[in-house]
Design a protein around this motif. Structure first.
Motif, PDB file in Angstrom:
ATOM      1  N   ILE A 130       6.367  -5.269   0.451  1.00  0.00           N
ATOM      2  CA  ILE A 130       6.055  -4.317   1.519  1.00  0.00           C
ATOM      3  C   ILE A 130       4.744  -4.782   2.141  1.00  0.00           C
ATOM      4  O   ILE A 130       3.825  -5.216   1.425  1.00  0.00           O
ATOM      5  CB  ILE A 130       5.856  -2.898   0.953  1.00  0.00           C
ATOM      6  N   GLU A 131       4.660  -4.680   3.461  1.00  0.00           N
ATOM      7  CA  GLU A 131       3.436  -5.127   4.137  1.00  0.00           C
ATOM      8  C   GLU A 131       2.986  -4.100   5.169  1.00  0.00           C
ATOM      9  O   GLU A 131       3.767  -3.667   6.016  1.00  0.00           O
ATOM     10  CB  GLU A 131       3.683  -6.483   4.816  1.00  0.00           C
ATOM     11  N   LEU A 132       1.725  -3.689   5.038  1.00  0.00           N
ATOM     12  CA  LEU A 132       1.082  -2.937   6.112  1.00  0.00           C
ATOM     13  C   LEU A 132       0.407  -3.977   6.989  1.00  0.00           C
ATOM     14  O   LEU A 132      -0.619  -4.560   6.620  1.00  0.00           O
ATOM     15  CB  LEU A 132       0.050  -1.934   5.553  1.00  0.00           C
ATOM     16  N   ASP A 133       1.032  -4.233   8.124  1.00  0.00           N
ATOM     17  CA  ASP A 133       0.705  -5.417   8.924  1.00  0.00           C
ATOM     18  C   ASP A 133      -0.295  -5.078  10.030  1.00  0.00           C
ATOM     19  O   ASP A 133       0.084  -4.671  11.133  1.00  0.00           O
ATOM     20  CB  ASP A 133       2.004  -5.977   9.516  1.00  0.00           C
TER      21      ASP A 133
ATOM     22  N   ILE B 158       1.055   6.969   6.234  1.00  0.00           N
ATOM     23  CA  ILE B 158       1.476   5.881   7.132  1.00  0.00           C
ATOM     24  C   ILE B 158       2.543   5.038   6.448  1.00  0.00           C
ATOM     25  O   ILE B 158       3.554   4.665   7.061  1.00  0.00           O
ATOM     26  CB  ILE B 158       0.257   5.013   7.534  1.00  0.00           C
ATOM     27  N   LEU B 159       2.330   4.727   5.179  1.00  0.00           N
ATOM     28  CA  LEU B 159       3.296   3.937   4.416  1.00  0.00           C
ATOM     29  C   LEU B 159       4.647   4.640   4.336  1.00  0.00           C
ATOM     30  O   LEU B 159       5.707   4.009   4.463  1.00  0.00           O
ATOM     31  CB  LEU B 159       2.752   3.684   3.006  1.00  0.00           C
ATOM     32  N   LEU B 160       4.624   5.967   4.144  1.00  0.00           N
ATOM     33  CA  LEU B 160       5.872   6.733   4.077  1.00  0.00           C
ATOM     34  C   LEU B 160       6.549   6.855   5.435  1.00  0.00           C
ATOM     35  O   LEU B 160       7.716   7.229   5.514  1.00  0.00           O
ATOM     36  CB  LEU B 160       5.590   8.130   3.524  1.00  0.00           C
TER      37      LEU B 160
ATOM     38  N   MET C  35       2.500  -2.665  12.103  1.00  0.00           N
ATOM     39  CA  MET C  35       3.794  -2.214  11.577  1.00  0.00           C
ATOM     40  C   MET C  35       3.742  -2.084  10.065  1.00  0.00           C
ATOM     41  O   MET C  35       2.902  -2.685   9.403  1.00  0.00           O
ATOM     42  CB  MET C  35       4.907  -3.216  11.930  1.00  0.00           C
ATOM     43  N   ILE C  36       4.675  -1.303   9.548  1.00  0.00           N
ATOM     44  CA  ILE C  36       4.943  -1.282   8.107  1.00  0.00           C
ATOM     45  C   ILE C  36       6.292  -1.963   7.939  1.00  0.00           C
ATOM     46  O   ILE C  36       7.289  -1.524   8.538  1.00  0.00           O
ATOM     47  CB  ILE C  36       4.987   0.141   7.529  1.00  0.00           C
ATOM     48  N   THR C  37       6.334  -3.025   7.153  1.00  0.00           N
ATOM     49  CA  THR C  37       7.582  -3.782   7.028  1.00  0.00           C
ATOM     50  C   THR C  37       8.042  -3.844   5.581  1.00  0.00           C
ATOM     51  O   THR C  37       7.242  -3.802   4.643  1.00  0.00           O
ATOM     52  CB  THR C  37       7.416  -5.212   7.567  1.00  0.00           C
TER      53      THR C  37
END
Length: 587
Positions: A368-371, A414-416, A425-427
């Motif tokens: 998972i990436e918080l980009d 934000i992650l949820l 983005m969250i990917t």
């Protein structure tokens, strides 16, 4: 912006099918009006047959259709005509009242079913709104829209239907009276018309204001009730019962005054109309007699008007009552209309999300990436995060620490996907989570600091939001064992059927958190998110709960937000929230 009329708002809140149902009711109302008019107008020849039988036979001879009908039925004497009229009146009133009963059934079926449908529609719209919309939500007002505003709106619509029904009856009866005595009828129409105009201009604005005040009072009453109920323990420990009871009483007293003012104003038109009508009619007769008119010549006319008045006067009263009721409930319609307009934006957002979502389900195989996200809350321009970046590898446990207010819980939201970053983005394995958001949520088990528990059984709390016949009992026991709560539940007399009280008051803090963990595990998610899930527990209880949490190490991908360092000491990676960034660090 063009102002939307009351009828325009009513049209806007209904779909095509409901509008056709309203058209059908309109036709039924008109037919009901014809039957009501027939019932009143048929009384006139009956009165004539009883008071002036000789004139009645002459009247029949002058109308070919009536004469031919009498000849066909072999009706030749006054007695036969009178009996025929009496039997006809009986039939008319039986048919009319059966039809009016049917119309009442149809009207109330439309109102009650569509009221429930709209409450459900508003509830669905409210739950589907973006999470940001809830942050400043006035909860008592949210309750009011379903408990008060929508029922009031449908009371308005029912009043409009009944107003239409009474207006049709009144207009048709006046047409019959015009044929009987144009002068007196026009005089009465003028009196009623002026009275109605006076009521609309004087009473309607005041009732609009009272209706709006009632809305505000209902929200205040709900506020005091909610605060006292949800904070019951604090209220009792701090000995604040008198404060809440007093404020609830004082607010309710204002509400009682508003209700009283509405009742008085709502009854004034009826009393005014009756007074003015009787004074006007008797005054007309006084002028007629003083002008040398022959009162005996008006006996039949007066009788006809007396019969009509029995039906018309209540109708005019009800018309004005419905006008005042519509004025009083219009603020509720305005509020419902505004909320449904907002709901259309939500519907459009959901439709857009569905249209652009990919068919393939998201599946975490790598990371998972918080980009490089930047975020600020909708009502603020101050950034909480700027170009923040974080990677969560599959199967690893990642701890997030930081000072209070730094944004640890915000990053979880934000992650949820509850909060939407302005940039970045969250990917999941390089795919934006919003490409298939439902699939993303299906992979997540979320355990907050305060577990929301309902006053139902342990079973229902774990299988939260799942129908009773679809709950997997075997899975319930599996997750209880994983959450280290199985032995405790087995020892309870009622086992899984044990009710835990409102918000789990019959459980300890550690037991509540374990119920939360069991709930999060029920759907076997790949990712577990702990949002300061143990921060409210004492050290010994936290250690016991963390033992259960750490048992998932290597089996689940875990993100653990913590205030205390010992909570995340066994995490594979640690990020610190500082200076609007996510900085990789070590203990």
């Amino acid at each position: 912006m063009k102002k939307i009329t009351l009828l325009g708002k009513v049209r806007a809140i209904f779909d095509r099918k409901q509008k056709w149902q309203l058209v059908g009711l309109g036709i039924m109302i008109f037919i009901g009006g014809l039957l009501e008019t027939l019932g009143v107008s048929a009384m006139i020849p009956v009165v004539q047959a009883l008071l002036a039988p000789d004139e009645l036979m002459g009247y029949i001879d002058r109308i070919p259709v009536v004469k031919n009908l009498c000849d066909a039925l072999s009706i030749t004497t006054v007695k036969q005509v009178t009996m025929a009229l009496l039997y006809g009146m009986m039939a008319i009133y039986v048919i009319k009242n059966l039809y009016i009963l049917l119309l009442t059934y149809m009207q109330n079926t439309f109102i009650t079913k569509n009221r429930n449908r709209m409450i459900s529609r508003v509830m669905a719209e409210f739950l589907n709104r973006p999470y940001e919309k809830y942050l400043g939500a006035d909860i008592p007002t949210v309750f009011r829209i379903t408990d008060s505003d929508i029922p009031q709106t449908f009371s308005l619509i029912l009043a409009m239907l009944q107003l239409a029904s009474e207006a049709v009856v009144t207009c048709l009866i006046f047409m019959v009276l015009l044929l009987n005595d144009p002068g007196m009828t026009l005089f009465i129409i003028a009196v009623f018309g002026l009275l109605t105009l006076f009521i609309v201009k004087v009473f309607k604005p005041r009732l609009n204001r009272i209706g709006a005040r009632n809305q505000a009072i209902q929200s205040r009453i709900a506020k005091w009730r909610i605060q006292a109920t949800y904070g019951l323990k604090d209220v009792k420990v701090l000995n604040r019962e008198e404060f809440y009871v007093r404020n609830y009483y004082e607010t309710g007293k204002v509400g009682a005054e508003v209700a009283r003012n509405y009742a008085v104003l709502n009854n004034m038109p009826r009393l005014l109309i009756e007074t003015v009508f009787i004074v006007s009619v008797l005054g007309f007769l006084v002028v007629y007699i003083n002008g040398g008119g022959d009162i005996t010549a008006m006996v039949t006319t007066i009788s006809a008007f007396a019969i009509a008045a029995v039906r018309v006067l209540p109708s005019v009263n009800r018309i004005n009552t419905y006008i005042t009721e519509i004025a009083y409930t219009q603020p509720s319609l305005d509020f419902v209309y505004d909320n449904l307009q907002e709901g259309m934006k939500t519907d459009a957002m959901l439709a857009e999300r569905k249209a652009y979502s990919q068919v393939e389900k998201l599946k975490l195989d790598h990371q998972i990436e918080l980009d490089h996200i930047s975020f600020h809350y909708p009502d603020s321009d101050k950034n909480i995060f700027e170009d923040a970046h974080m990677i969560v590898p599959k199967g690893k446990s990642v701890g997030i620490i930081g000072t209070s207010g730094a944004g640890k819980s915000t990053i979880v939201d934000i992650l949820l996907g509850l909060l939407h970053a302005q940039t970045g983005m969250i990917t999941c394995d390089g795919v934006d989570i919003f490409k298939n958001y439902e699939s993303w949520l299906a992979q997540i088990g979320y355990i907050p600091q305060s577990i929301y528990l309902i006053d139902e059984s342990i079973r229902d709390n774990i299988a939260f939001g799942i129908d009773a016949d679809k709950i997997d009992e075997k899975r319930i026991w599996e997750v209880l064992e994983e959450a280290q709560l199985k032995e405790f539940v087995e020892e309870l007399p009622e086992g899984l059927d044990t009710t835990i009280g409102d918000r789990g008051v019959r459980l300890s803090g550690g037991q509540r958190q374990r119920i939360g963990i069991a709930r999060a595990l029920y759907n076997d998610p790949e990712i577990l998110v702990f949002d300061e899930a143990t921060s409210a527990l004492d050290n010994d209880t936290e250690a016991a709960v963390m033992e259960a949490v750490n048992s998932f190490h290597g089996r689940k991908t875990m993100i653990i937000i913590a205030h205390r360092l010992n909570t995340i000491e066994k995490c594979d990676m640690i990020y610190k929230v500082e200076n609007m960034k996510l900085v990789k660090t070590t203990l």
